[in-house]
Design a protein around this motif. Structure first.
Motif, PDB file in Angstrom:
ATOM      1  N   PRO A  55      74.089  44.651  43.223  1.00 31.65           N
ATOM      2  CA  PRO A  55      75.087  43.573  43.167  1.00 31.65           C
ATOM      3  C   PRO A  55      74.486  42.291  42.602  1.00 31.65           C
ATOM      4  O   PRO A  55      73.339  41.946  42.884  1.00 31.65           O
ATOM      5  N   PHE A  56      75.264  41.595  41.803  1.00 33.40           N
ATOM      6  CA  PHE A  56      74.873  40.293  41.259  1.00 33.40           C
ATOM      7  C   PHE A  56      75.912  39.274  41.720  1.00 33.40           C
ATOM      8  O   PHE A  56      77.097  39.408  41.398  1.00 33.40           O
ATOM      9  N   LEU A  57      75.469  38.299  42.482  1.00 30.93           N
ATOM     10  CA  LEU A  57      76.371  37.228  42.891  1.00 30.93           C
ATOM     11  C   LEU A  57      76.651  36.355  41.674  1.00 30.93           C
ATOM     12  O   LEU A  57      75.735  35.774  41.095  1.00 30.93           O
ATOM     13  N   ASP A  58      77.892  36.296  41.275  1.00 36.04           N
ATOM     14  CA  ASP A  58      78.277  35.595  40.049  1.00 36.04           C
ATOM     15  C   ASP A  58      78.688  34.168  40.390  1.00 36.04           C
ATOM     16  O   ASP A  58      79.691  33.944  41.065  1.00 36.04           O
ATOM     17  N   LEU A  59      77.912  33.222  39.908  1.00 37.55           N
ATOM     18  CA  LEU A  59      78.199  31.808  40.164  1.00 37.55           C
ATOM     19  C   LEU A  59      78.779  31.113  38.939  1.00 37.55           C
ATOM     20  O   LEU A  59      78.831  29.885  38.897  1.00 37.55           O
ATOM     21  N   GLN A  60      79.230  31.891  37.960  1.00 39.22           N
ATOM     22  CA  GLN A  60      79.864  31.265  36.788  1.00 39.22           C
ATOM     23  C   GLN A  60      81.202  31.898  36.434  1.00 39.22           C
ATOM     24  O   GLN A  60      81.986  31.322  35.702  1.00 39.22           O
ATOM     25  N   MET A  61      81.509  33.076  36.987  1.00 36.82           N
ATOM     26  CA  MET A  61      82.832  33.708  36.907  1.00 36.82           C
ATOM     27  C   MET A  61      83.460  33.605  35.519  1.00 36.82           C
ATOM     28  O   MET A  61      84.552  33.076  35.334  1.00 36.82           O
ATOM     29  N   TRP A  62      82.695  34.162  34.552  1.00 32.31           N
ATOM     30  CA  TRP A  62      83.223  34.264  33.181  1.00 32.31           C
ATOM     31  C   TRP A  62      83.644  32.891  32.671  1.00 32.31           C
ATOM     32  O   TRP A  62      84.730  32.690  32.168  1.00 32.31           O
ATOM     33  N   THR A 417      65.812  39.489  46.456  1.00 29.97           N
ATOM     34  CA  THR A 417      66.041  40.314  47.643  1.00 29.97           C
ATOM     35  C   THR A 417      66.905  39.581  48.661  1.00 29.97           C
ATOM     36  O   THR A 417      66.834  38.362  48.803  1.00 29.97           O
ATOM     37  N   HIS A 418      67.706  40.387  49.352  1.00 27.30           N
ATOM     38  CA  HIS A 418      68.530  39.893  50.454  1.00 27.30           C
ATOM     39  C   HIS A 418      68.679  41.011  51.468  1.00 27.30           C
ATOM     40  O   HIS A 418      69.134  42.102  51.123  1.00 27.30           O
ATOM     41  N   GLU A 419      68.229  40.724  52.681  1.00 29.70           N
ATOM     42  CA  GLU A 419      68.264  41.708  53.760  1.00 29.70           C
ATOM     43  C   GLU A 419      67.590  43.011  53.341  1.00 29.70           C
ATOM     44  O   GLU A 419      68.069  44.118  53.620  1.00 29.70           O
ATOM     45  N   ASP A 448      79.715  32.092  53.827  1.00 27.19           N
ATOM     46  CA  ASP A 448      78.495  32.904  53.911  1.00 27.19           C
ATOM     47  C   ASP A 448      77.931  33.179  52.521  1.00 27.19           C
ATOM     48  O   ASP A 448      76.707  33.170  52.324  1.00 27.19           O
ATOM     49  N   GLU A 449      78.810  33.425  51.561  1.00 23.79           N
ATOM     50  CA  GLU A 449      78.340  33.664  50.193  1.00 23.79           C
ATOM     51  C   GLU A 449      77.763  32.390  49.583  1.00 23.79           C
ATOM     52  O   GLU A 449      76.811  32.453  48.790  1.00 23.79           O
ATOM     53  N   ILE A 450      78.309  31.241  49.934  1.00 22.86           N
ATOM     54  CA  ILE A 450      77.722  29.977  49.471  1.00 22.86           C
ATOM     55  C   ILE A 450      76.314  29.822  50.034  1.00 22.86           C
ATOM     56  O   ILE A 450      75.378  29.446  49.316  1.00 22.86           O
ATOM     57  N   ASP A 451      76.149  30.131  51.318  1.00 18.30           N
ATOM     58  CA  ASP A 451      74.816  30.051  51.930  1.00 18.30           C
ATOM     59  C   ASP A 451      73.855  31.032  51.262  1.00 18.30           C
ATOM     60  O   ASP A 451      72.676  30.718  51.037  1.00 18.30           O
ATOM     61  N   LEU A 452      74.360  32.232  50.928  1.00 22.21           N
ATOM     62  CA  LEU A 452      73.538  33.209  50.214  1.00 22.21           C
ATOM     63  C   LEU A 452      73.148  32.667  48.848  1.00 22.21           C
ATOM     64  O   LEU A 452      71.994  32.821  48.412  1.00 22.21           O
ATOM     65  N   ILE A 454      72.687  29.589  47.913  1.00 25.47           N
ATOM     66  CA  ILE A 454      71.627  28.584  48.071  1.00 25.47           C
ATOM     67  C   ILE A 454      70.298  29.257  48.358  1.00 25.47           C
ATOM     68  O   ILE A 454      69.250  28.875  47.791  1.00 25.47           O
ATOM     69  N   ALA A 455      70.301  30.286  49.223  1.00 23.42           N
ATOM     70  CA  ALA A 455      69.063  31.005  49.538  1.00 23.42           C
ATOM     71  C   ALA A 455      68.495  31.693  48.307  1.00 23.42           C
ATOM     72  O   ALA A 455      67.270  31.692  48.070  1.00 23.42           O
ATOM     73  N   LEU A 456      69.365  32.301  47.493  1.00 21.18           N
ATOM     74  CA  LEU A 456      68.903  32.963  46.277  1.00 21.18           C
ATOM     75  C   LEU A 456      68.393  31.966  45.250  1.00 21.18           C
ATOM     76  O   LEU A 456      67.413  32.228  44.537  1.00 21.18           O
ATOM     77  N   LEU A 457      69.039  30.819  45.153  1.00 23.63           N
ATOM     78  CA  LEU A 457      68.550  29.773  44.247  1.00 23.63           C
ATOM     79  C   LEU A 457      67.171  29.277  44.673  1.00 23.63           C
ATOM     80  O   LEU A 457      66.304  29.017  43.828  1.00 23.63           O
ATOM     81  N   ASP A 458      66.965  29.154  45.968  1.00 21.59           N
ATOM     82  CA  ASP A 458      65.654  28.758  46.503  1.00 21.59           C
ATOM     83  C   ASP A 458      64.595  29.786  46.092  1.00 21.59           C
ATOM     84  O   ASP A 458      63.523  29.444  45.583  1.00 21.59           O
ATOM     85  N   GLN A 459      64.924  31.052  46.299  1.00 24.25           N
ATOM     86  CA  GLN A 459      64.023  32.148  45.922  1.00 24.25           C
ATOM     87  C   GLN A 459      63.777  32.143  44.423  1.00 24.25           C
ATOM     88  O   GLN A 459      62.629  32.316  43.950  1.00 24.25           O
ATOM     89  N   LEU A 460      64.822  31.942  43.658  1.00 30.51           N
ATOM     90  CA  LEU A 460      64.745  31.980  42.204  1.00 30.51           C
ATOM     91  C   LEU A 460      63.876  30.842  41.668  1.00 30.51           C
ATOM     92  O   LEU A 460      63.026  31.061  40.778  1.00 30.51           O
ATOM     93  N   LEU A 461      64.080  29.662  42.169  1.00 31.30           N
ATOM     94  CA  LEU A 461      63.263  28.523  41.727  1.00 31.30           C
ATOM     95  C   LEU A 461      61.791  28.738  42.026  1.00 31.30           C
ATOM     96  O   LEU A 461      60.925  28.445  41.197  1.00 31.30           O
ATOM     97  N   THR A 462      61.513  29.250  43.198  1.00 35.14           N
ATOM     98  CA  THR A 462      60.117  29.492  43.586  1.00 35.14           C
ATOM     99  C   THR A 462      59.460  30.495  42.636  1.00 35.14           C
ATOM    100  O   THR A 462      58.336  30.274  42.153  1.00 35.14           O
ATOM    101  N   LEU A 463      60.169  31.589  42.340  1.00 38.77           N
ATOM    102  CA  LEU A 463      59.628  32.602  41.432  1.00 38.77           C
ATOM    103  C   LEU A 463      59.467  32.066  40.010  1.00 38.77           C
ATOM    104  O   LEU A 463      58.466  32.328  39.341  1.00 38.77           O
ATOM    105  N   ALA A 464      60.439  31.305  39.549  1.00 40.82           N
ATOM    106  CA  ALA A 464      60.386  30.782  38.179  1.00 40.82           C
ATOM    107  C   ALA A 464      59.257  29.775  38.005  1.00 40.82           C
ATOM    108  O   ALA A 464      58.618  29.727  36.958  1.00 40.82           O
TER     109      ALA A 464
END
Length: 468
Positions: A55-62, A417-419, A448-452, A454-464
């Motif tokens: 699954p890819f959480l889409d934050l731009q919705m086409w 990663t998530h859970e 809950d998806e908004i919180d997810l 933010i968590a993924l963005l945190d993870q993404l920034l750290t990795l990048a």
């Protein structure tokens, strides 16, 4: 040799598809931002899924075309029922959906702006912009010059490219003799030092009004009281330009200048319309009355191409804009108009104005908390669920396109990663320096998806940052 598969539902593997795409597809009508391009297989709600079912959480919705989520049952069911009733009819004939949708938008505009008006349909945002250019040129005696904003985007057809500020969309296609005059847009985060956002807004308006001071400023003939320019094309919030939100006083002050000198205000709501900002039209936040509204994208939740314009009566009535002024074979098609009508009904019935404001506040709070943990986030801002995060170097101001490019690539690799499970993140890049994440999540995104996110963005920034 029969090149057609016996079973149209056969699943072709990614490698074969990418090889065929590289050989048979024009790259001119697609976007190859990542290498290799990503292939998705199905979608639901806020998620799209790749060939591995990640699954890819889409934050731009086409690009904000799917405001109401993938597979929205109410809208999908409306499309299915219309297919069985009246799937097609030539655009020179009338049908109930076309008339109902035009009336709904016009009556809504009359309630909000106090003006009688009419709707005119087409099949895509750029095509609706082209129709609006015809409309305003006709209304202003053939004047073909327009004002538009630096950082503005209105499409890539020839006419729309002429009022889009990026030269790269025009460079290879010859001379654009009627290119717009581009005016500074107040960009609060990058305003001149020592100015408040409101002072910066005032300065931008004064700089624009100066063009009308004398005949030698080049756009105004004081002897006859006539401007050389027909209209000013505006995005209330810049879309591709990076979801830049101007100070609240800006459009009120600008509209006074336009009205004084007889310049029409054409409002491009293609990306921000249909509750993206918490209102049907984003211009409603800014206290002005448009002369023309151009819309598209989320009108049908991305299920069927449909766009259009609303214009006040004196610009669009049949005496001044008669049959045949523009034409498209598929305009006002029954599937699209049925969906458009359902989108507007649903938006009001389910009170998206309240919901979007609440979710936008929650998302913006999450971005501000993330900003505290990552000094590379130079600015966050938002209106409803149109939000921005400007990615910078560690000084918090210098644009950092390279870091954002890495973030996009890592997000699309699907390795977050998530859970304990793999997940991806779909982001859109915008901004004058291509360093802004422009967030346009589903308006049905959960807290809950908004919180997810933010968590993924945190993870993404750290990795990048590590990858840099």
């Amino acid at each position: 040799m029969n090149v057609f598969a016996k079973n149209s539902d056969v699943v072709i593997d990614d490698a074969t598809l990418l090889a065929d795409e590289a050989k048979y597809s024009s790259f001119g009508d697609t976007v190859h931002y990542v290498d290799p391009p990503k292939i998705f297989r199905h979608a639901e709600g806020s998620y799209i899924y790749d060939s591995e079912n990640i699954p890819f959480l889409d934050l731009q919705m086409w690009y904000s075309a799917v405001n109401f989520g993938y597979g929205n049952k109410r809208l999908n069911d409306r499309l299915k029922s219309q297919i069985d009733l009246l799937p097609q009819v030539a655009s020179q004939y009338l049908h109930q959906g076309r008339i109902e949708l035009a009336k709904t938008i016009a009556v809504d505009a009359k309630q909000k702006f106090g003006l009688d008006g009419r709707c005119h349909f087409n099949v895509g945002g750029a095509q609706a912009v082209e129709d609006s250019l015809k409309l305003v040129r006709n209304a202003r005696g053939g004047k073909s010059l327009m004002f538009a904003f630096e950082g503005g985007y209105h499409g890539r057809t020839l006419g729309a490219s002429s009022i889009t500020s990026s030269y790269r969309y025009r460079r290879r296609f010859g001379h654009f003799g009627e290119r717009a005059q581009f005016i500074p847009f107040p960009y609060p985060f990058r305003r001149p030092k020592g100015m408040t956002p409101e002072e910066y807004s005032d300065a931008c308006v004064r700089q624009f009004e100066r063009l009308f001071e004398t005949e030698y400023n080049g756009v105004w003939d004081p002897k006859v009281g006539e401007a050389e320019y027909a209209a000013f094309y505006v995005e209330p919030i810049q879309g591709t330009g990076g979801y830049v939100i101007p100070p609240k006083n800006f459009f009120i002050d600008l509209k006074k200048v336009l009205d004084k000198y007889g310049i029409l205000m054409v409002v491009d709501e293609i990306q921000m319309g249909f509750w993206r900002t918490g209102k049907l039209w984003s211009i409603e936040h800014f206290g002005v009355t448009p002369d023309v509204i151009v819309f598209g994208k989320a009108l049908t939740n991305g299920l069927n191409p449909l766009s259009g314009i609303w214009a006040r009566e004196e610009l669009i009535n049949p005496t001044v804009f008669p049959p045949g002024s523009t034409h498209s074979t598929f305009n006002s098609n029954p599937l699209g108009t049925a969906l458009g009508l359902e989108v507007i009904k649903m938006g009001y019935e389910l009170d998206y104005e309240t919901k979007v404001a609440e979710k936008g506040k929650h998302f913006l709070e999450g971005l501000r908390d993330l900003q505290k943990r990552h000094k590379e986030i130079g600015d966050v801002d938002g209106l409803g669920l149109a939000l921005r995060a400007e990615i910078c170097t560690d000084d918090g101001f210098t644009p950092n396109k390279a870091l954002l490019d890495r973030m996009v690539d890592i997000g699309l690799a699907g390795g977050l990663t998530h859970e304990g499970k793999k997940i991806g993140l779909v982001l859109d890049v915008g901004g004058w320096y291509k360093n802004v994440i422009t967030f346009a999540p589903s308006l049905d995104i959960s807290h809950d998806e908004i919180d997810l996110a933010i968590a993924l963005l945190d993870q993404l920034l750290t990795l990048a940052k590590r990858a840099g």
